[in-house]
Enzyme design. Structure first.
Site, short mmCIF file in Angstrom:
data_model
loop_
_atom_site.label_atom_id
_atom_site.label_comp_id
_atom_site.label_asym_id
_atom_site.label_seq_id
_atom_site.Cartn_x
_atom_site.Cartn_y
_atom_site.Cartn_z
N ASP A 11 0.86 -1.20 0.00
CA ASP A 11 0.00 0.00 0.00
C ASP A 11 0.89 1.24 0.00
O ASP A 11 1.73 1.41 0.88
CB ASP A 11 -0.88 -0.04 1.25
CG ASP A 11 -1.95 1.05 1.25
OD1 ASP A 11 -3.00 0.84 1.86
OD2 ASP A 11 -1.73 2.12 0.65
N ASP A 105 -3.39 2.24 -5.65
CA ASP A 105 -2.14 2.23 -4.85
C ASP A 105 -1.97 1.00 -3.98
O ASP A 105 -1.13 0.99 -3.10
CB ASP A 105 -2.05 3.49 -3.99
CG ASP A 105 -2.77 3.37 -2.66
OD1 ASP A 105 -3.85 2.75 -2.62
OD2 ASP A 105 -2.23 3.87 -1.66
N GLU A 106 -2.73 -0.05 -4.25
CA GLU A 106 -2.78 -1.16 -3.31
C GLU A 106 -2.94 -2.48 -4.04
O GLU A 106 -3.71 -2.56 -5.00
CB GLU A 106 -4.05 -0.94 -2.50
CG GLU A 106 -4.02 -1.25 -1.07
CD GLU A 106 -5.42 -1.05 -0.50
OE1 GLU A 106 -5.86 -1.92 0.23
OE2 GLU A 106 -6.08 -0.04 -0.82
P1 TTP Z 1 -5.38 4.99 0.84
O1 TTP Z 1 -4.33 3.94 0.58
O2 TTP Z 1 -6.54 4.64 1.70
O3 TTP Z 1 -4.69 6.27 1.54
P2 TTP Z 1 -3.30 6.95 1.23
O4 TTP Z 1 -2.46 6.14 0.30
O5 TTP Z 1 -3.54 8.37 0.80
O6 TTP Z 1 -2.64 7.01 2.68
P3 TTP Z 1 -2.02 5.80 3.53
O7 TTP Z 1 -0.58 6.15 3.70
O8 TTP Z 1 -2.76 5.82 4.83
O9 TTP Z 1 -2.22 4.54 2.75
O10 TTP Z 1 -5.94 5.54 -0.52
C1 TTP Z 1 -5.14 5.65 -1.69
C2 TTP Z 1 -5.56 6.86 -2.49
O11 TTP Z 1 -6.94 6.79 -2.82
C3 TTP Z 1 -5.37 8.17 -1.76
O12 TTP Z 1 -4.06 8.70 -1.90
C4 TTP Z 1 -6.42 9.03 -2.37
C5 TTP Z 1 -7.53 8.09 -2.79
N1 TTP Z 1 -8.66 8.16 -1.81
C6 TTP Z 1 -9.73 9.00 -2.10
O13 TTP Z 1 -9.77 9.63 -3.16
N2 TTP Z 1 -10.75 9.10 -1.18
C7 TTP Z 1 -10.73 8.43 0.02
O14 TTP Z 1 -11.66 8.56 0.84
C8 TTP Z 1 -9.61 7.56 0.30
C9 TTP Z 1 -9.55 6.80 1.61
C10 TTP Z 1 -8.62 7.47 -0.64
MG MG Z 2 -2.22 4.06 0.53
#
Ligand code: TTP
Ligand code: MG
Length: 355
Positions: A11, A105-106
């Site tokens: 992630d 991203d995952e």
């Molecule tokens: P996530 O992996 O949930 O969050 P993140 O990568 O920004 O942070 P973390 O380090 O905690 O993993 O989500 C990935 C991307 O998806 C995030 O950068 C933006 C998008 N996203 C949205 O557009 N809306 C949302 O509510 C969430 C949770 C994510």
């Molecule tokens: Mg993330």
């Protein structure tokens, strides 16, 4: 161990924000968030500096700026994030083809049968994170565990830019303290319902009566019990088909009447059909409407169908509006559930103890 799998969950750290910080040096040392900077919009994500102020994903911009007045809201560049996501998948493919992307991203990687890095999942995860850093100038976190559920939990343990390995023999101990709200699918409402019964951790569920849990949660209780013991037999599904298609819009102004909502719904239908693309209409098995009200509470109404039916959306809208209780509507969403693609042969192959 016979049949034991090795799953990695990768992630990216504050993904959209990290890409913006990479591409614009001026954002590096200041709290930033990514989103449309309108008075009514919500943030996609924010960097870790902004998180120190309490700013979070999906938070309204107004609230975020109250918590962190110096917050810089950077516009979304979706095409760039998609391109980076493709590069990420290419890096994963060097290590295994058993990849299940979950979002941009995952992804889950099943490296049970990989010979890379002498078959060490821990080393594979390290190499992947290093490649991401060297080639994309971005950081990722990883979880290594015997199944998807545990790998996902594990990738969160050492965020950002860390990794956490949960060997099979440590699962029983690790899972005991895990708060139920960390289990994917247990949202705040369900967590509150469980807390009322004194259920806060997986250990609490392990000791609770399965019958009583079924009364509280219905059939979801079976999965919760499985997860509470750290079990998850779901295979990594390589060519995952979309399970749903959705479209939603936050309105420029809150509205009240059915007619106004119906007109927005008509526009959303056009978007939904475009997103449905080549998927056959007869593969649609569920239709749903979501309304978010002015107080930010939301409601959904869903119905099983055998093929898509436009008129049904308007009936569902009427039903959802009966729950408004004089609140205005701020967001309307529509959703289609798609028949899942079940490749039983692949599932059997993945579940067979191969070593
Ligand atoms: P996530 O992996 O949930 O969050 P993140 O990568 O920004 O942070 P973390 O380090 O905690 O993993 O989500 C990935 C991307 O998806 C995030 O950068 C933006 C998008 N996203 C949205 O557009 N809306 C949302 O509510 C969430 C949770 C994510
Ligand atoms: Mg993330």
């Amino acid at each position: 161990m016979l049949g034991m799998r090795k799953i990695i969950h990768i992630d990216m750290d504050c993904f959209y924000a990290a890409v913006e910080m990479r591409d614009h040096h001026k954002y590096r040392d200041q709290p930033i968030a990514v989103g449309f900077d309108g008075p009514r919009s919500v943030l996609c994500t924010c960097n870790y500096l902004a998180r120190q102020f309490g700013v979070r994903s999906a938070m309204p911009v107004i609230q975020a700026k109250k918590l962190c007045p110096q917050l810089c809201v950077v516009p979304v560049r979706m095409e760039v994030y998609k391109a980076v996501s493709k590069q990420l998948m290419e890096i994963f493919k060097r290590y295994t083809l058993q990849i299940e992307p979950l979002s941009l991203d995952e992804a889950y990687l099943d490296v049970t049968d990989s010979n890379m890095c002498n078959g060490s999942a821990t080393l594979i995860a390290q190499h992947i994170r290093q490649a991401i850093f060297d080639e994309l100038q971005l950081t990722a976190s990883a979880g290594v565990a015997p199944n998807k559920f545990l790998a996902k939990i594990a990738s969160d343990e050492q965020k950002p830019n860390g990794q956490f390995v949960l060997p099979p023999e440590q699962v029983a101990q690790f899972i005991q303290q895990l708060p139920l709200k960390k289990i994917p699918g247990i949202g705040p409402k369900t967590a509150a319902k469980l807390a009322k019964q004194g259920l806060l951790s997986c250990a609490d569920v392990q000791q609770f009566s399965a019958d009583k849990l079924h009364v509280i949660m219905g059939n979801a209780s079976y999965t919760l019990i499985e997860r509470s013991f750290g079990r998850d037999t779901r295979p990594v599904i390589v060519d995952r088909q979309r399970k749903s298609v959705a479209a939603e819009t936050t309105l420029a102004q809150d509205i009240v009447s059915y007619q106004q909502c119906a007109s927005v719904l008509t526009d959303l239908l056009a978007t939904l059909y475009r997103r449905l693309g080549k998927i056959s209409k007869s593969k649609v098995i569920k239709q749903g409407i979501k309304l978010k009200f002015a107080d930010f509470n939301q409601t959904t109404v869903e119905m099983s169908v055998t093929a898509i039916n436009d008129a049904l959306f308007f009936d569902l809208l009427k039903k959802a509006l009966t729950r408004a209780n004089h609140r205005k509507v701020r967001l309307i969403g529509i959703m289609l559930g798609i028949q899942p693609y079940v490749n039983t042969l692949k599932e059997q192959q993945l579940n067979l103890p191969l070593k």
